[in-house]
Design an enzyme around this catalytic site. Structure first.
Site, PDB file in Angstrom:
ATOM      1  N   HIS A   1     -17.256  -2.298  15.858  1.00 18.83           N
ATOM      2  CA  HIS A   1     -18.503  -1.624  15.500  1.00 18.83           C
ATOM      3  C   HIS A   1     -19.718  -2.506  15.780  1.00 18.83           C
ATOM      4  O   HIS A   1     -20.798  -2.282  15.244  1.00 18.83           O
ATOM      5  CB  HIS A   1     -18.472  -1.194  14.033  1.00 18.83           C
TER       6      HIS A   1
ATOM      7  N   VAL B   1     -16.546  -7.928  -0.900  1.00 19.99           N
ATOM      8  CA  VAL B   1     -16.859  -6.659  -0.249  1.00 19.99           C
ATOM      9  C   VAL B   1     -15.589  -6.026   0.319  1.00 19.99           C
ATOM     10  O   VAL B   1     -14.978  -6.559   1.249  1.00 19.99           O
ATOM     11  CB  VAL B   1     -17.891  -6.846   0.885  1.00 19.99           C
TER      12      VAL B   1
ATOM     13  N   MET C   1     -12.960  -0.309   3.677  1.00 21.52           N
ATOM     14  CA  MET C   1     -11.683   0.252   4.121  1.00 21.52           C
ATOM     15  C   MET C   1     -11.812   1.679   4.628  1.00 21.52           C
ATOM     16  O   MET C   1     -12.551   2.497   4.081  1.00 21.52           O
ATOM     17  CB  MET C   1     -10.649   0.203   2.997  1.00 21.52           C
TER      18      MET C   1
ATOM     19  N   TRP D   1       0.260   9.701   0.944  1.00 20.91           N
ATOM     20  CA  TRP D   1      -0.379  10.846   0.277  1.00 20.91           C
ATOM     21  C   TRP D   1      -1.577  10.422  -0.567  1.00 20.91           C
ATOM     22  O   TRP D   1      -2.501  11.196  -0.786  1.00 20.91           O
ATOM     23  CB  TRP D   1       0.635  11.613  -0.576  1.00 20.91           C
ATOM     24  N   LYS D   2      -1.599   9.169  -1.017  1.00 17.26           N
ATOM     25  CA  LYS D   2      -2.724   8.693  -1.832  1.00 17.26           C
ATOM     26  C   LYS D   2      -3.983   8.554  -0.972  1.00 17.26           C
ATOM     27  O   LYS D   2      -5.070   8.973  -1.377  1.00 17.26           O
ATOM     28  CB  LYS D   2      -2.369   7.365  -2.496  1.00 17.26           C
TER      29      LYS D   2
ATOM     30  N   GLY E   1     -13.497  -9.484   1.656  1.00 22.08           N
ATOM     31  CA  GLY E   1     -14.699 -10.107   2.197  1.00 22.08           C
ATOM     32  C   GLY E   1     -14.546 -11.590   2.483  1.00 22.08           C
ATOM     33  O   GLY E   1     -15.370 -12.170   3.203  1.00 22.08           O
TER      34      GLY E   1
END
Length: 329
Positions: A45, A172, A175, A226-227, A301
């Site tokens: 990014h 920090v 996710m 599934w979580k 972090g």
């Protein structure tokens, strides 16, 4: 991998933005965010994402002149319209607005609609922490992940960021809702490496560590199975309801990842006078756990801080193909 100084990378990014008609202020702000992302090791990014940003700009998906507009104010809660401006600048503005409100009222929630990709969501978590605030921010996205039990994408990757300020290094968590973000899979693919753990499904419906295979099927594995699938859905619900903006379903129907919805929440950290000692107690206890051989225990972090220090000293690693692409823009 080549290494470039911070200034070398920043100047090339700024050059392109100025040539495309960005104001000096906005070119500087955007170039700084992209460069900082690469410096912190989030290459997917930083430089690697920059050509995509330019492509979206040329397609007219991003309005470089747009400014966020206040829609509704309810004390510590505000709704803003990003008016399809650069996602990083809209996000930076809204996090700063949440910081300012939290300093005044103790806590704040700023919701944003009609914005664009914010690049690294952690940027705004670090921003909150640098201001002495506890921050929570999240976004919805176009559907790029199957909900648990499905084969086709119907939920967003919907990154979640939680940040806590600390004098010795902010904490920090940044996710995605998939086990590996698409950006992280791109990094491994560029290096010709498999993922360290299973990250999704191949064409035969089998779990795989091959990032290219996962790209082709668009079937990344939700974090926590599934979580993670459930959490992605809840973040989409919250972002849509709080901003009065577009849901993942509405964004996906357009065929473009634009007009997304985001939320920025801040708490003024001075509400707890034992802030630093509490954090240290928790970190000390956690990192004292018996380690698996060859493994380390990091707080969220911590590795970012380590990479930042290394890249400040040695220079920022850049993929040679991406660097040449930048020079050609």
């Amino acid at each position: 991998m080549l290494r470039k100084t911070y200034q070398e990378l920043y100047q090339e990014l700024e050059r392109v933005l100025l040539n495309l008609g960005f104001s000096a202020t906005k070119a500087k702000a955007c170039a700084t965010i992209f460069t900082n992302n690469s410096q912190d090791g989030v290459y997917s990014h930083g430089l690697n994402r920059f050509p995509v940003f330019i492509d979206y700009l040329k397609k007219g998906w991003i309005d470089k002149t747009a400014e966020p507009k206040l829609i509704k104010s309810l004390g510590a809660i505000e709704q803003w319209d990003g008016q399809f401006g650069p996602g990083m600048l809209n996000a930076q503005f809204c996090m700063q607005r949440a910081i300012d409100l939290a300093k005044e009222k103790g806590m704040a929630c700023v919701a944003l609609k009609n914005t664009n990709h914010w690049m690294r969501g952690g940027t705004y978590g670090w921003q909150a922490a640098e201001a002495g605030c506890i921050g929570i921010n999240f976004t919805n996205t176009i559907a790029i992940m199957p909900p648990w039990g499905a084969k086709e994408a119907a939920i967003g990757n919907n990154p979640l960021i939680i940040s806590v300020p600390r004098k010795e290094g902010h904490i920090v968590l940044d996710m995605a809702m998939s086990q590996f973000s698409y950006g992280k899979m791109q990094e491994h693919q560029l290096k010709g490496k498999d993922l360290p753990f299973y990250g999704g499904y191949d064409e035969e419906g089998k779990l795989t560590k091959n990032p290219k295979a996962i790209y082709e099927t668009q079937r990344p594995l939700p974090a926590g199975m599934w979580k993670g699938s459930g959490l992605a859905l809840m973040l989409d619900l919250l972002a849509t309801l709080l901003s009065d903006g577009n849901s993942t379903a509405a964004i996906t129907k357009t065929g473009q990842e634009r007009g997304i919805s985001q939320v920025f929440i801040c708490f003024d950290a001075v509400i707890n006078t034992q802030h630093e000692s509490i954090i240290q107690e928790i970190l000390t206890y956690t990192q004292a756990a018996e380690k698996i051989e060859g493994q380390e225990i990091y707080y969220p972090g911590e590795r970012t801080l380590n990479v930042r220090k290394e890249n400040i000293t040695k220079g920022i690693p850049v993929d040679e193909l991406m660097w040449q692409k930048l020079l050609s823009l």
